[in-house]
Design an enzyme around this catalytic site. Sequence first.
Site, PDB file in Angstrom:
ATOM      1  N   ASP A 172       0.821  -1.208   0.000  1.00 28.17           N
ATOM      2  CA  ASP A 172       0.000   0.000   0.000  1.00 28.17           C
ATOM      3  C   ASP A 172       0.852   1.254   0.000  1.00 28.17           C
ATOM      4  O   ASP A 172       1.485   1.587   0.994  1.00 28.17           O
ATOM      5  CB  ASP A 172      -0.936  -0.021   1.219  1.00 28.17           C
ATOM      6  CG  ASP A 172      -1.974   1.088   1.154  1.00 28.17           C
ATOM      7  OD1 ASP A 172      -1.993   1.841   0.157  1.00 28.17           O
ATOM      8  OD2 ASP A 172      -2.763   1.209   2.103  1.00 28.17           O
ATOM      9  N   ASP A 209      -1.221   5.457  -7.728  1.00 28.87           N
ATOM     10  CA  ASP A 209      -1.628   4.467  -6.739  1.00 28.87           C
ATOM     11  C   ASP A 209      -1.787   3.094  -7.389  1.00 28.87           C
ATOM     12  O   ASP A 209      -2.597   2.919  -8.291  1.00 28.87           O
ATOM     13  CB  ASP A 209      -2.963   4.920  -6.124  1.00 28.87           C
ATOM     14  CG  ASP A 209      -3.424   4.016  -4.996  1.00 28.87           C
ATOM     15  OD1 ASP A 209      -2.614   3.222  -4.493  1.00 28.87           O
ATOM     16  OD2 ASP A 209      -4.606   4.119  -4.615  1.00 28.87           O
TER      17      ASP A 209
END
Length: 433
Positions: A105, A315
Amino acid sequence: MSHYSSLVFVLLCFCNLYSLEALNGGFSVEMIHRDSPKSPFYNSTETQFQRISNALSRSIIRVNHFNKSFVSANTPQAPVTSAQGEYLMSYSVGTPPLQVYGFVDTGSEITWLQCQPCQTCFKQTSPIFDPSKSKTYKTIGCTTDTCRSVLGSSCPSRTSNCKYTIRYGDGSYSQGDLSFETLTLASTNGSPVKIPGFAIGCGHRNYLYFKRGGSSIVGLGRAQVSFVNQLGPSIGGKFSYCLVPIRSPPSISSKLNFGNAAVVSGRGTVSTPLYSLFGEPFYYLNLEAISVGSTRIEVGSYTPRPGGKGNIIIDSGNTLTFLPLDVYSKLESIVANDVKMTPAKDPSQLLSLCYKVFDRPYVPVITAHFTGADVILYDSNTFLEVADRVVCLAFLPTHSRAVFGNLAQQNMLVGYDLQKNTVSFKLADCTKQ
Ligand SMILES: *[C@@H]1O[C@H](CO)[C@@H](O)[C@H](O)[C@H]1NC(C)=O
Ligand SMILES: *[C@@H]1O[C@H](CO)[C@@H](O)[C@H](O)[C@H]1NC(C)=O
């Protein structure tokens, strides 16, 4: 007899462990898509299209939380998005090592895992790590720099050990002891990489919004205690990934590279400045414009925060790309004008511009014009097959932060250099990397 065999096992293990220096400062690990048969999340009864629809729902939930979490500066809350992402990394923790799967992440600053004794834990497929059984586990003192550097760390008293709390926009959280522990990574060239004294969150109270399977978050965001920084100076603040296309054979995984293995260079490489906003772990790029064929749409002076530089978060944990509303509407109408295929509907009603395909689809090349770097997106980066012979434009509008998602990044080497503050892109066949 059993003593002998365990002694032999230990010796073999240590002979084969490599320090980062021995690897010349570079190595790669597998990045496992959560829907891959190698992932603890794999659900064999789901169809390909159910998986895609679920990934789209997660993507929408995740982007909606990019803007909720920036509460007041003095709450012990790290400014992060929804927990989890789309890719997992396997690593081992402690001595003897226990294997865990963590979500990679880039929106998380610390790496944490569920720990015994559990006050509240969610169900995980593998055993929960018990620090009392590990010879290399150590809690971190309250007066240390490591403790102070973690956003959301706290100390009940000067003599107690360092506690952490990390909360995500979707209500997920982890709370426990900030600790030093040995991590072992399975590098793709076969030699495990051992990292002693890694600062990790040992969570005794944990909750994940998406409850199943994984047991850890690998924090690749920007922070002093982020994964990349903790790998040490030999990594030089460099990591890269190469995401395989969504329909690749399940035996082929994407790769996450560190240090020298993460340098993206050579013909066709383009680079753009990397920005950060104070107190946020996200990686921001500046998107100047986006074009469809030769029609250019300016992004304008949109910024997520006054004074902030960079306007879009890159992302890997988001499938879709999200653009400011006005930019998205222009994009959608230009693409709709260009594409001469039969319109269709997304059965899960998440995406708005869809077509029936009977043959190889004709869709225009879309180019993302980042400052100094034009990144060309092909049909496999911009359209997603959401049902049998139905493809949809994999972009959506957002009121929250703009996001450059993982479909747009597939079949490219994407390299982050946190010392030079750049992100580089290079076209690649990620199934062969
Ligand atoms: C697996 O997928 C099926 C079909 O979507 C679903 O009904 C089932 O609940 C899933 N299993 C788990 C463990 O989530
Ligand atoms: C956050 O999202 C809401 C809508 O959900 C929007 O009205 C608001 O302007 C957004 N804030 C920021 C800072 O983007």
